[in-house]
Scaffold this motif. Structure first.
Motif, short mmCIF file in Angstrom:
data_model
loop_
_atom_site.label_atom_id
_atom_site.label_comp_id
_atom_site.label_asym_id
_atom_site.label_seq_id
_atom_site.Cartn_x
_atom_site.Cartn_y
_atom_site.Cartn_z
N VAL A 1 25.53 0.89 3.66
CA VAL A 1 26.59 0.35 2.80
C VAL A 1 27.01 1.39 1.78
N VAL B 1 28.64 -6.24 7.15
CA VAL B 1 27.22 -6.24 6.77
C VAL B 1 26.43 -7.21 7.63
N ARG C 1 23.22 -13.43 -0.12
CA ARG C 1 24.10 -12.27 -0.08
C ARG C 1 25.31 -12.48 -1.00
N ASP C 2 25.77 -11.41 -1.59
CA ASP C 2 27.03 -11.42 -2.34
C ASP C 2 28.10 -10.84 -1.41
N GLU C 3 29.07 -11.67 -1.03
CA GLU C 3 30.08 -11.24 -0.05
C GLU C 3 31.21 -10.42 -0.68
N ASP C 4 31.14 -10.21 -1.98
CA ASP C 4 32.16 -9.39 -2.64
C ASP C 4 31.99 -7.93 -2.21
N PRO C 5 33.03 -7.29 -1.63
CA PRO C 5 32.89 -5.88 -1.20
C PRO C 5 32.59 -4.93 -2.35
N GLN D 1 24.79 -7.10 -1.62
CA GLN D 1 25.51 -7.39 -0.39
C GLN D 1 24.55 -7.62 0.78
#
Length: 279
Positions: free
Chosen positions: A95, A114, A206-210, A217
Motif C-alpha cells: 500500500v 486492498v 479496515r478503514d476504506e478511506d484511500p 487500510q
C-alpha cells in the motif's frame, strides 16, 4: 399359561429353545421343582461402543502423546500468528509503495484493491469475527444480566457484575484500548480473536478511506499486551422490543489484573485491593 416374559428373559442366557421350554415346564408343572426364581447365566458386557462426550479423552492416548498434541497445537497457533503478522507487513508495504508511485498519467493511479491482496495472503478480516461478537454479547448478557428482561429492569449490583466479569471469557468481545504505556496502542479497537494469558489478539476493522494510513487500510490482527493497559468494552442490556436500538453498559478492564488463562480465571477468586501499577 402366559410365559412370554420368562421366555424373553431366558433367551438372554440360553440359545437353545428346547432348554428354555424345559426350564419353564419344570417351573410351573406339579411334578417339577416349581422354583420361584429364574436361573439366568451371566451374559457378559455389551461390546457396542457407547457415545462419548466431546470432552472425553481417549484412553489409548498416553500422557506423553496428549502433552505432545497440546504443544503442537500451541506451536501451530504461534506459527499462524507469526506468518499472518508478517503477511500484514507485506500488504502494508505494498500500500505504501502504491501511494508513493501515484502519478496522474500513470496506471498506478488506479485505486489499490486492498481486499484482493488481503484474500491472497489470507489475512483475517474484521467481518469474519462478527458472528463471534454476537455470540459473546449473548454470553455476556446471560452472565452479567441474568434477571434483566428489558432496559427498564433494575441491573444487578456493581460488585456482582464485576466479580463475574473478572473470570469471564473475552474471545469475541469488541474492545478498545483506553490507556497504555505504549502510546501506539491507544485508540486501537477490534474484536478479540484470541484471549491468551498475557495479551489480547484483536482483529481490527479496515478503514476504506484511500487517504487513511496504510496500517488502518489493512486492519488484520494486532497483539495488545495486557500489562500496563486499560481496556474498555460495552455489554448491551437485553431488549425485548422489536427495536434494534440497545442500551449499553460500559466497563473498564485493567489488563494487569487478568494475566491468567481464561480457564484459570474461571476458578480464581479475585480480591479487592489497591492498584498502584495500572500504567
Amino acid at each position: 399359561m402366559k410365559t412370554e416374559l420368562e421366555k424373553h428373559l431366558l433367551t438372554r442366557s440360553y440359545d437353545d429353545q428346547e432348554r428354555i421350554e424345559e426350564l419353564l415346564e419344570t417351573r410351573y408343572s406339579l411334578t417339577g421343582s416349581q422354583r420361584p426364581t429364574l436361573v439366568l447365566l451371566p451374559t457378559g458386557h455389551d461390546e457396542t461402543p457407547k457415545t462419548k462426550s466431546l470432552l472425553h479423552r481417549d484412553d489409548t492416548i498416553d500422557d506423553e502423546q496428549f502433552n505432545k498434541r497440546k504443544i503442537n497445537t500451541r506451536l501451530e497457533v504461534r506459527e499462524f500468528l507469526k506468518s499472518t503478522i508478517n503477511s500484514q507487513k507485506k500488504v502494508i508495504k505494498k500500500v505504501q509503495e502504491h501511494k508513493r508511485s501515484k502519478n496522474p498519467g500513470d496506471s498506478a493511479g488506479k485505486p489499490f484493491n486492498v481486499v484482493k491482496v488481503l484474500n491472497h495472503y489470507k489475512i483475517p478480516l474484521f467481518e469474519d469475527f462478527m458472528p463471534m461478537r454476537s455470540l459473546w454479547e449473548k454470553y455476556a448478557q446471560n452472565l452479567v444480566f441474568p434477571d434483566v428482561k428489558s432496559p427498564e429492569s433494575k441491573i444487578p449490583a456493581k460488585q456482582a457484575m464485576l466479580s463475574k466479569l473478572a473470570s469471564a471469557e473475552y474471545t469475541g468481545c469488541f474492545m478498545r484500548v483506553l490507556e497504555s504505556r505504549n502510546k501506539n496502542f491507544v485508540g486501537v479497537e477490534g474484536i478479540v480473536a484470541y484471549d491468551t494469558q498475557y495479551s489480547f489478539i484483536l482483529c481490527l476493522p479496515r478503514d476504506e478511506d484511500p487517504d487513511a494510513p496504510p496500517s488502518k487500510q489493512v486492519g488484520g490482527l494486532r497483539i495488545i499486551p495486557k500489562r500496563y493497559t486499560l481496556f474498555s468494552f460495552d455489554i448491551p442490556l437485553p431488549n425485548t422490543t422489536e427495536s434494534k436500538e440497545h442500551t449499553y453498559v460500559s466497563f473498564t478492564l485493567i489488563g494487569s489484573r487478568i494475566e491468567y488463562r481464561s480457564v484459570d480465571r474461571s476458578t480464581k477468586k479475585f480480591k479487592n485491593h489497591n492498584v498502584d501499577d495500572i500504567l
